[in-house]
Design a protein around this motif. Structure first.
Motif, PDB file in Angstrom:
ATOM      1  N   SER A   6     -11.268  -2.547   8.691  1.00 45.28           N
ATOM      2  CA  SER A   6     -11.174  -2.465   7.142  1.00 45.28           C
ATOM      3  C   SER A   6      -9.432  -1.883   7.106  1.00 45.28           C
ATOM      4  CB  SER A   6     -12.297  -1.373   6.788  1.00 45.28           C
ATOM      5  OG  SER A   6     -11.686  -0.131   8.041  1.00 45.28           O
ATOM      6  N   GLN A   7      -9.350  -1.905   5.872  1.00 51.63           N
ATOM      7  CA  GLN A   7      -7.473  -0.963   5.769  1.00 51.63           C
ATOM      8  C   GLN A   7      -8.142   0.006   4.546  1.00 51.63           C
ATOM      9  OE1 GLN A   7      -4.812  -3.410   3.455  1.00 51.63           O
ATOM     10  NE2 GLN A   7      -6.176  -5.314   3.080  1.00 51.63           N
ATOM     11  N   GLU A   8      -6.904   1.073   4.302  1.00 48.85           N
ATOM     12  CA  GLU A   8      -6.648   1.807   3.872  1.00 48.85           C
ATOM     13  C   GLU A   8      -5.612   2.579   3.522  1.00 48.85           C
ATOM     14  OE1 GLU A   8      -8.727   3.462   0.654  1.00 48.85           O
ATOM     15  OE2 GLU A   8     -10.461   3.196   2.331  1.00 48.85           O
ATOM     16  N   HIS A   9      -5.395   2.814   2.109  1.00 46.78           N
ATOM     17  CA  HIS A   9      -4.226   3.356   1.828  1.00 46.78           C
ATOM     18  C   HIS A   9      -3.518   4.422   2.261  1.00 46.78           C
ATOM     19  CE1 HIS A   9      -0.440   4.474  -1.416  1.00 46.78           C
ATOM     20  NE2 HIS A   9      -0.082   4.416   0.269  1.00 46.78           N
ATOM     21  N   PHE A  10      -2.286   4.217   3.395  1.00 43.94           N
ATOM     22  CA  PHE A  10      -2.416   5.287   4.776  1.00 43.94           C
ATOM     23  C   PHE A  10      -0.978   6.555   3.667  1.00 43.94           C
ATOM     24  CE2 PHE A  10       0.171   7.653   7.714  1.00 43.94           C
ATOM     25  CZ  PHE A  10      -1.009   8.278   8.262  1.00 43.94           C
ATOM     26  N   LEU A  11      -2.205   7.575   4.193  1.00 42.15           N
ATOM     27  CA  LEU A  11      -1.529   8.934   3.030  1.00 42.15           C
ATOM     28  C   LEU A  11      -1.060   9.612   3.944  1.00 42.15           C
ATOM     29  CD1 LEU A  11      -3.005   8.760  -0.380  1.00 42.15           C
ATOM     30  CD2 LEU A  11       0.274   8.292  -0.576  1.00 42.15           C
ATOM     31  N   LEU A  12       0.131  10.852   3.612  1.00 44.12           N
ATOM     32  CA  LEU A  12      -0.210  11.945   4.562  1.00 44.12           C
ATOM     33  C   LEU A  12      -0.823  13.128   4.381  1.00 44.12           C
ATOM     34  CD1 LEU A  12       3.373  12.677   6.056  1.00 44.12           C
ATOM     35  CD2 LEU A  12       1.168  12.056   7.780  1.00 44.12           C
ATOM     36  N   ASP A  13      -1.351  12.891   2.824  1.00 42.56           N
ATOM     37  CA  ASP A  13      -1.971  13.724   2.508  1.00 42.56           C
ATOM     38  C   ASP A  13      -2.910  13.159   1.759  1.00 42.56           C
ATOM     39  OD1 ASP A  13      -2.901  16.242   0.823  1.00 42.56           O
ATOM     40  OD2 ASP A  13      -1.966  16.432  -0.352  1.00 42.56           O
ATOM     41  N   PRO A  14      -4.179  13.083   2.227  1.00 41.49           N
ATOM     42  CA  PRO A  14      -5.487  12.196   1.334  1.00 41.49           C
ATOM     43  C   PRO A  14      -5.291  12.122   0.102  1.00 41.49           C
ATOM     44  CG  PRO A  14      -5.921  13.228   3.783  1.00 41.49           C
ATOM     45  CD  PRO A  14      -4.192  13.219   4.022  1.00 41.49           C
ATOM     46  N   ASP A  15      -5.700  13.941  -0.282  1.00 35.53           N
ATOM     47  CA  ASP A  15      -5.596  15.121  -1.112  1.00 35.53           C
ATOM     48  C   ASP A  15      -4.113  14.392  -2.381  1.00 35.53           C
ATOM     49  OD1 ASP A  15      -7.930  15.459   0.066  1.00 35.53           O
ATOM     50  OD2 ASP A  15      -7.211  17.318   0.048  1.00 35.53           O
ATOM     51  N   SER A  16      -3.393  13.960  -2.096  1.00 37.82           N
ATOM     52  CA  SER A  16      -2.555  13.471  -2.875  1.00 37.82           C
ATOM     53  C   SER A  16      -2.710  13.183  -4.279  1.00 37.82           C
ATOM     54  CB  SER A  16      -1.246  13.425  -2.229  1.00 37.82           C
ATOM     55  OG  SER A  16      -1.430  12.269  -1.778  1.00 37.82           O
ATOM     56  N   ASN A  17      -2.095  13.246  -5.440  1.00 37.92           N
ATOM     57  CA  ASN A  17      -2.117  12.505  -6.331  1.00 37.92           C
ATOM     58  C   ASN A  17      -1.339  11.035  -6.517  1.00 37.92           C
ATOM     59  OD1 ASN A  17      -3.387  11.199  -8.985  1.00 37.92           O
ATOM     60  ND2 ASN A  17      -2.370  12.608  -9.814  1.00 37.92           N
ATOM     61  N   VAL A  18      -1.490   9.934  -6.039  1.00 40.71           N
ATOM     62  CA  VAL A  18      -1.281   8.300  -6.207  1.00 40.71           C
ATOM     63  C   VAL A  18      -0.570   8.015  -8.130  1.00 40.71           C
ATOM     64  CG1 VAL A  18      -0.422   6.289  -5.536  1.00 40.71           C
ATOM     65  CG2 VAL A  18      -1.426   8.026  -3.886  1.00 40.71           C
ATOM     66  N   THR A  19       0.189   7.728  -8.046  1.00 40.80           N
ATOM     67  CA  THR A  19       0.272   7.609 -10.254  1.00 40.80           C
ATOM     68  C   THR A  19       0.449   6.679  -9.767  1.00 40.80           C
ATOM     69  OG1 THR A  19       2.421   9.191  -9.779  1.00 40.80           O
ATOM     70  CG2 THR A  19       0.486  10.236 -10.947  1.00 40.80           C
ATOM     71  N   THR A  20       2.126   6.163  -8.428  1.00 46.06           N
ATOM     72  CA  THR A  20       2.231   4.736  -9.055  1.00 46.06           C
ATOM     73  C   THR A  20       1.586   3.639  -9.600  1.00 46.06           C
ATOM     74  OG1 THR A  20       4.377   5.744  -7.792  1.00 46.06           O
ATOM     75  CG2 THR A  20       4.503   3.178  -8.339  1.00 46.06           C
ATOM     76  N   GLU A  21       0.701   2.617 -10.269  1.00 43.27           N
ATOM     77  CA  GLU A  21       0.338   1.912 -10.093  1.00 43.27           C
ATOM     78  C   GLU A  21       0.469   0.859  -9.288  1.00 43.27           C
ATOM     79  OE1 GLU A  21      -0.826   0.315 -13.542  1.00 43.27           O
ATOM     80  OE2 GLU A  21      -1.394   1.971 -14.981  1.00 43.27           O
ATOM     81  N   SER A  22      -0.553  -0.313  -8.470  1.00 42.55           N
ATOM     82  CA  SER A  22       0.008  -0.991  -7.661  1.00 42.55           C
ATOM     83  C   SER A  22      -0.333  -2.154  -8.114  1.00 42.55           C
ATOM     84  CB  SER A  22      -0.651  -1.009  -6.047  1.00 42.55           C
ATOM     85  OG  SER A  22      -1.091  -2.307  -5.317  1.00 42.55           O
ATOM     86  N   PRO A  23       0.342  -3.318  -7.943  1.00 42.84           N
ATOM     87  CA  PRO A  23      -0.442  -4.727  -8.989  1.00 42.84           C
ATOM     88  C   PRO A  23      -1.683  -5.382  -8.100  1.00 42.84           C
ATOM     89  CG  PRO A  23       1.996  -5.030  -7.428  1.00 42.84           C
ATOM     90  CD  PRO A  23       1.489  -3.789  -8.072  1.00 42.84           C
ATOM     91  N   PHE A  24      -1.385  -5.229  -6.417  1.00 46.86           N
ATOM     92  CA  PHE A  24      -3.045  -5.066  -5.786  1.00 46.86           C
ATOM     93  C   PHE A  24      -3.411  -4.531  -5.526  1.00 46.86           C
ATOM     94  CE2 PHE A  24       1.713  -7.463  -5.094  1.00 46.86           C
ATOM     95  CZ  PHE A  24       0.963  -8.726  -5.659  1.00 46.86           C
TER      96      PHE A  24
END
Length: 956
Positions: A555-573
């Protein structure tokens, strides 16, 4: 990097994959790159320059009397991008830099320019870039316009003014320019030959006690407009006829070959004219006046010259660069299947240069440390830096210069490509160094740290989002260079290098999408290359791929050093990638797999009994890997029992992935620490360097806490066998290890042993340093000087610091000065560090090019960190004004002084710093401020959750 009438660089990938982030522009203005006839056909830790305020400027010429920006009406001149109505054809430019100050103590240059342009859309407006230039009035206006065709009258200039915010010379006409006709625009101007490291500027140095001045340039990205009025966008390619007026006894250089040089009658001046350039972008222009000398060689009809200060050339410091340029040029000719497109390759070392190097076509500029090698003072890493930077810049001679991206939003492709192939070119020149492996440590692991933040950004930006000079400067970051390199390396790997280079060659030869036909049937791909690559180029970040060896679920997941951070940038995929997986099972390489979706079961990846799975072989994929607990334990057991069953690069990867997975709360931190247990048996450089890079985070988080002592005890125990290994290998430190990587790892051994308080190491470094102080003969091998200087100064007092400062001030070899400049920040005396901070803003003591990195060196010292932070906060307005809002090093400065932040108090200080300076701004460091805030919040949480566990682990 970029060009009008030229297909954008993504088209060479489009040759393979029809990537569509920029448009095809045809091939009209690209020079022919057929093989040279009878030997001659005319022609990246990584570039910095400054975008400066537009107001002010020299006053040696009459001031203009046209409206100021505040009184000019709104109009097209308020846009940062040029209209498409005019296209430059050629420039005839004469410049006269004064290498002595005028009566006001100011250094100036004067210039005359005639630009010929074609009108492609009817217009009554001329916009041409101009920044910090003063104009001599012509008929009450700032320029004069004539028609090239005698049968067509040029309209008169109705009004003219300088629009400072958008950096234009604006000319309103009393009639329309006619489509299809060409015109000449004449200007007569003066600029300041300032020491600001941008545009046409001056660099100073002393030789035998005499001050010398060099007039030199750094145009990228938007500072050609500081040297002369021009259509300063990469697509606006033109031919340049350059003439320089200069003092007798000086040498003039430019992109083209010298055509003729003559004495100006009645004056001690020379007038040197150069042959016209190929069609090229303004940001690649260079012109230099100095009293340098050179050494030269000719390889297959190409004249190669290395220019530098006379003492440096006389001392043989240009020999290494000269010897390696020829082989690297030949490598790229073969790699691109295209002859080098110019008759000469000049390379020049400058005392003051904000970048590492700049790929000006035919006249590459370098910092002295990036070009000059002294066999008695330069280290192994100095030599590698020279080889890789030369390769990086020479790679641009084709990719970036011959074929240029249309706009800066796809800078990543230009710089990422050069950052990838620099390893190939340097490895060809130094085949015994195994250089291509080092991209994993130097680029892949480096950029993972930035790209794992919620404040990261995609490789490719939208064109409309990149308009202002400061926005352009922000793109010169680790994402463009290092992620670009990593993603292109991954593409090359899954396509195979043969297919990758075939697409590149087809693009360079044809310049048009429709002519680029490459057979991809040799590879087994799960989708079109376009779709695969878009998932890596058009969305930020990268995945962590998790393999459950019990069930085969991948499986795959977007890797974030801080998993609680708020990702506001939209992704086309939706933050999913098409992931190539190279892997092995218990030491046996298996058939590559692809992960196209969020998760999938791959039965081949099930492992039973003592079998273990290891994915992302040689880290060719741009992602991290996690496993089930059972597989982690088997891999750790393998490291302890027989670590050589796992390839060297992957030993480095296991350490790096584990520590970062732990920071992201995906695995327990103690699992990551367990990967270091085997290191007392490890003698290879890459795993040790990976461990040290990750343990640096632990030092940053804990060198002010009770964890520090037990951590030091453990690491001293782990490194002692490595220290003894190199002591024995080198005959008690008399000899130098044979291997390139061994020379690096010897430095690791001494550095960590001394840092952790190994008495034998500390005595060794103090003895060497004291011997130098006593005898004035330096006994320390150049490879070891940085770490020995640092440890001896840290253990010493003012006496050692003052000695090193004197040696720094008197150093005539740039690489030696650099080692001392870094080591001076290692003292534990706060008063010395504060004094050193003050020196950073005195260009007569610390060169402007070195100011920000010196502050970062001081901040790296736990004693100096708070001092550097207070200094930057107190002086921000001055630093920003004097050292350039557009300097690419500003992101490094902000990250450097804040990376130890891990308390709520420090977080509030950082937020206050952002608020207090919002009006002044942060230039290219704007994104770095937000990244630092995000990183600090992550650090606070990490310490809260991990401090006790880490303390217990080290104690036990």
């Amino acid at each position: 990097m970029k060009g009008r009438g030229v297909p954008p660089g993504l088209l060479w990938i489009a040759t393979l994959c029809a990537l569509t982030t920029v448009e095809a522009l045809g091939k009209a203005s690209v020079p022919n790159i057929s093989p040279r006839q009878d030997g001659s056909q005319e022609e990246k830790a990584k570039n910095n320059n400054q975008v400066l305020p537009t107001d002010g400027g020299p006053t040696s010429k009459p001031p203009n009397t046209t409206p100021s920006p505040s009184t000019s009406p709104s109009g097209p001149w308020d846009n940062y991008r040029l209209p498409k109505s005019l296209v430059p054809i050629n420039y005839n430019l004469t410049l006269w830099p004064r290498l002595t100050p005028d009566e006001n103590g100011q250094y100036i240059f004067t210039g005359l320019s005639i630009v010929e342009f074609e009108c492609v859309e009817e217009t009554d407006l001329i916009l041409i870039h101009s920044n910090k230039l003063n104009y001599t009035l012509k008929n009450d206006h700032l320029a004069e316009l004539t028609s090239v065709n005698s049968g067509v009258r040029a309209p008169s200039i109705k009004s003219s003014w300088l629009q400072s915010v958008t950096q234009y010379l604006v000319l309103q006409l009393d009639g329309k320019l006619i489509k299809g006709h060409r015109y000449h625009l004449y200007t007569d101007f003066t600029g300041e030959l300032a020491d600001d490291l941008g545009g046409f500027y001056r660099s100073e140095y002393f030789e035998d006690g005499v001050k010398k001045v060099v007039a030199t340039t750094q145009m990228q990205p938007t500072d050609a407009r500081k040297a002369f009025p021009c259509f300063d966008e990469p697509a606006m390619k033109a031919i340049f006829h350059i003439t320089l007026i200069h003092d007798k006894g000086t040498v003039a250089l430019s992109n083209g070959e010298e055509k003729e040089s003559s004495v100006i009658e009645g004056q001690d001046l020379l007038k040197t004219a150069f042959k016209p350039t190929e069609k090229m972008s303004t940001y690649l222009l260079a012109f230099i006046v100095s009293d340098y000398t050179f050494i030269n060689n000719t390889v297959d009809g190409v004249l190669i010259r290395i220019f530098a200060r006379k003492p440096a050339i006389d001392a043989g410091q240009g020999e290494y660069a000269l010897n390696k340029t020829g082989p690297i040029l030949k490598f790229f000719e073969e790699y691109y299947n295209s002859s080098y497109p110019l008759p000469k390759s000049d390379q020049i070392a400058l005392p003051d240069f904000n970048a590492g190097a700049m790929e000006n076509w035919g006249l590459i500029t370098y910092r002295e440390t990036a070009l000059l090698y002294d066999k008695d003072s330069s280290s192994n890493s100095n030599k590698e830096r020279i080889a890789t930077i030369i390769a990086h810049e020479l790679a641009h001679m084709w990719f970036g210069n011959l074929v240029t991206l249309r706009w800066w939003n796809d800078l990543w492709l230009n710089e990422g490509f050069a950052s990838y192939v620099e390893y190939l070119g340097a490895a060809h020149a130094e085949p015994n160094w195994n250089l291509t492996d080092l991209i994993v440590l130097s680029d892949v692991h480096r950029v993972f740290a930035v790209d794992a933040l919620a404040s990261s950004h995609p490789l490719s930006s939208k064109e409309e989002d990149i308009q202002k000079p400061a926005q352009i400067s922000e793109l010169f970051d680790a994402i463009s260079y290092s992620k670009g390199a990593a993603v292109l390396r991954m593409l090359s790997d899954f396509l195979t290098e043969d297919v990758f280079t075939m697409g590149l060659r087809t693009y360079l030869a044809e310049f048009a999408f429709e002519n680029a036909a490459v057979d991809l049937s040799v590879t087994k791909l799960p989708d079109t290359v376009e779709k695969i690559m878009n998932t890596w180029v058009l969305q930020m970040g990268f995945p962590v791929v998790t393999i459950n060896t019990q069930t085969g679920l991948v499986s795959q997941e977007h890797f974030l050093l801080d998993p609680d951070s708020n990702v506001t940038t939209e992704s086309p995929f939706n933050y999913e990638w098409i992931v190539p997986i190279k892997w092995m099972k218990t030491g046996i390489i298996k058939e590559p797999q692809w992960l196209k979706v969020k998760s999938s079961t791959i039965d081949a990846m099930k492992a039973s009994g003592t079998e273990w799975v290891l994915a992302n072989l040689n880290v060719v994929g741009y992602y991290r890997v996690n496993y089930d607990e059972g597989n982690w334990n088997k891999l750790l057991n393998c490291l302890m029992a027989d670590h050589k069953l796992i390839p060297v690069i992957n030993r480095a990867q296991l350490v790096d992935d584990a520590f970062n997975l732990a920071r992201a709360k995906i695995i327990p931190t103690v699992w990551a620490l367990n990967t270091t247990k085997y290191l007392n048996k490890e003698t290879e450089y890459m795993p040790w360097k990976s461990a040290l890079n990750n343990l640096d985070f632990f030092y940053l988080m804990f060198d002010r806490s009770e964890v520090y002592g037990p951590m030091q005890n453990y690491l001293r125990k782990q490194v002692t066998p490595l220290f003894q290994y190199y002591k024995n290998m080198t005959g008690n430190w008399r000899d130098v290890p044979d291997g390139h990587m061994d020379q690096y790892n010897q430095v690791n051994a001494i550095s960590l042993a001394c840092r952790t308080g190994l008495e034998e190491c500390q005595n060794l470094t103090k003895t060497w340093f004291n011997q130098w102080m006593d005898t004035k003969m330096n006994p320390i091998h150049p490879n070891l000087r940085s770490t020995v200087y640092c440890n001896a100064i840290a253990a010493g007092d003012a006496k050692e610091w003052e000695f090193a400062w004197d040696e720094f001030q008197n150093a005539t070899i740039a690489s030696e000065a650099e080692k001392l400049r870094s080591a001076l920040a290692c003292t534990n005396q706060p008063w010395l560090l504060n004094r050193y901070l003050e020196y950073t803003l005195m260009p007569n003591l610390i060169r402007k090019q070195d100011a920000t990195s010196t502050i970062v060196y001081i901040a790296n010292n736990v004693v100096g960190q708070s001092l550097a932070w207070d200094f930057v906060r107190a002086r921000w307005s001055y630093i920003f004004k004097e050292y350039g809002g557009g300097s690419f090093s500003f992101s490094n400065l902000i990250n450097g002084v804040t990376k130890r932040f891990s308390t709520e108090f420090e977080l509030q200080q950082l937020k206050q710093f952002k608020a207090d300076n919002s009006e002044i701004g942060f230039g290219s460091g704007t994104l770095a401020v937000d990244q630092s805030i995000e990183r600090t919040m992550s650090n606070i949480k990490w310490i809260t959750e991990n401090k006790q566990n880490v303390l217990d682990w080290f104690d036990n």
